[in-house]
Design a protein around this motif. Structure first.
Motif, PDB file in Angstrom:
ATOM      1  N   THR A  97      26.226  65.388  32.759  1.00 47.18           N
ATOM      2  CA  THR A  97      26.357  66.550  32.991  1.00 47.18           C
ATOM      3  C   THR A  97      25.400  68.344  33.159  1.00 47.18           C
ATOM      4  O   THR A  97      26.431  69.247  33.635  1.00 47.18           O
ATOM      5  CB  THR A  97      26.362  67.019  30.888  1.00 47.18           C
ATOM      6  N   ARG A  98      24.095  67.267  33.449  1.00 49.22           N
ATOM      7  CA  ARG A  98      22.914  68.356  33.842  1.00 49.22           C
ATOM      8  C   ARG A  98      23.633  68.795  35.628  1.00 49.22           C
ATOM      9  O   ARG A  98      23.820  67.493  36.369  1.00 49.22           O
ATOM     10  CB  ARG A  98      21.873  67.926  33.217  1.00 49.22           C
TER      11      ARG A  98
ATOM     12  N   GLN B 257      29.635  76.598  30.839  1.00 50.90           N
ATOM     13  CA  GLN B 257      28.037  76.405  31.563  1.00 50.90           C
ATOM     14  C   GLN B 257      27.557  76.199  29.433  1.00 50.90           C
ATOM     15  O   GLN B 257      28.109  77.337  28.946  1.00 50.90           O
ATOM     16  CB  GLN B 257      28.190  77.370  32.197  1.00 50.90           C
TER      17      GLN B 257
ATOM     18  N   SER C 255      15.891  76.460  29.614  1.00 56.49           N
ATOM     19  CA  SER C 255      15.750  76.823  30.965  1.00 56.49           C
ATOM     20  C   SER C 255      16.811  75.104  31.315  1.00 56.49           C
ATOM     21  O   SER C 255      17.116  74.980  32.657  1.00 56.49           O
ATOM     22  CB  SER C 255      14.378  75.706  31.357  1.00 56.49           C
ATOM     23  N   ARG C 256      17.687  74.730  30.594  1.00 53.21           N
ATOM     24  CA  ARG C 256      18.594  73.958  30.621  1.00 53.21           C
ATOM     25  C   ARG C 256      20.178  73.930  30.816  1.00 53.21           C
ATOM     26  O   ARG C 256      20.459  75.272  29.599  1.00 53.21           O
ATOM     27  CB  ARG C 256      18.499  72.379  29.953  1.00 53.21           C
ATOM     28  N   THR C 257      20.484  73.705  32.188  1.00 53.28           N
ATOM     29  CA  THR C 257      21.917  73.955  31.943  1.00 53.28           C
ATOM     30  C   THR C 257      23.261  72.887  31.868  1.00 53.28           C
ATOM     31  O   THR C 257      22.185  71.962  32.870  1.00 53.28           O
ATOM     32  CB  THR C 257      22.570  74.794  33.299  1.00 53.28           C
ATOM     33  N   GLU C 258      23.675  72.548  30.804  1.00 50.68           N
ATOM     34  CA  GLU C 258      25.042  71.905  31.104  1.00 50.68           C
ATOM     35  C   GLU C 258      25.975  72.089  30.888  1.00 50.68           C
ATOM     36  O   GLU C 258      26.336  73.076  30.987  1.00 50.68           O
ATOM     37  CB  GLU C 258      24.307  70.635  29.900  1.00 50.68           C
TER      38      GLU C 258
ATOM     39  N   VAL D 262      23.901  76.458  28.331  1.00 56.22           N
ATOM     40  CA  VAL D 262      22.397  77.041  29.028  1.00 56.22           C
ATOM     41  C   VAL D 262      21.637  77.285  27.023  1.00 56.22           C
ATOM     42  O   VAL D 262      22.133  77.610  26.512  1.00 56.22           O
ATOM     43  CB  VAL D 262      22.617  78.236  29.414  1.00 56.22           C
ATOM     44  N   GLU D 263      20.461  75.978  27.742  1.00 58.77           N
ATOM     45  CA  GLU D 263      19.530  75.818  26.430  1.00 58.77           C
ATOM     46  C   GLU D 263      18.378  76.113  26.326  1.00 58.77           C
ATOM     47  O   GLU D 263      17.837  74.766  27.747  1.00 58.77           O
ATOM     48  CB  GLU D 263      19.828  74.484  25.585  1.00 58.77           C
TER      49      GLU D 263
ATOM     50  N   THR E  26      22.391  68.309  38.810  1.00 59.54           N
ATOM     51  CA  THR E  26      21.107  67.135  39.285  1.00 59.54           C
ATOM     52  C   THR E  26      21.743  66.112  39.282  1.00 59.54           C
ATOM     53  O   THR E  26      22.266  65.654  40.404  1.00 59.54           O
ATOM     54  CB  THR E  26      20.026  67.283  39.371  1.00 59.54           C
ATOM     55  N   GLN E  27      21.858  66.021  38.110  1.00 60.34           N
ATOM     56  CA  GLN E  27      22.986  64.278  37.670  1.00 60.34           C
ATOM     57  C   GLN E  27      24.699  65.020  38.084  1.00 60.34           C
ATOM     58  O   GLN E  27      24.802  63.519  39.471  1.00 60.34           O
ATOM     59  CB  GLN E  27      23.466  64.110  36.547  1.00 60.34           C
TER      60      GLN E  27
END
Length: 77
Positions: free
Chosen positions: A9-10, A40, A45-48, A42-43, A12-13
């Protein structure tokens, strides 16, 4: 779509699993989000990215088509 619907989900992954560049990935994620296939989340600084019902249906239909034609599947967002 396939990468996201299998649990990656991220960003970079998704980039590493789909073997694409960061710039290309950003364009693909933008297009899939705009078409309603991804959402999208966003929590802090994390985006999934998560598949919407429509996106999951598209990924399932793609896999069914590949299976029905006995073709080799490719990575599809």
């Amino acid at each position: 779509m396939t990468v996201v619907t299998t649990g990656y989900t991220r960003p970079t992954q998704i980039m590493y699993k789909s073997n694409t560049s960061w710039i290309v990935l950003q364009k693909i994620l933008e297009a899939l989000t705009a078409s309603g296939l991804l959402r999208q989340r966003v929590e802090g600084s994390r985006t999934e990215y998560v598949g919407t019902d429509k996106g999951i249906d598209v990924a399932r239909d793609y896999h069914n088509l590949v299976h029905a034609t006995k073709a080799e599947p490719t990575s599809v967002f």
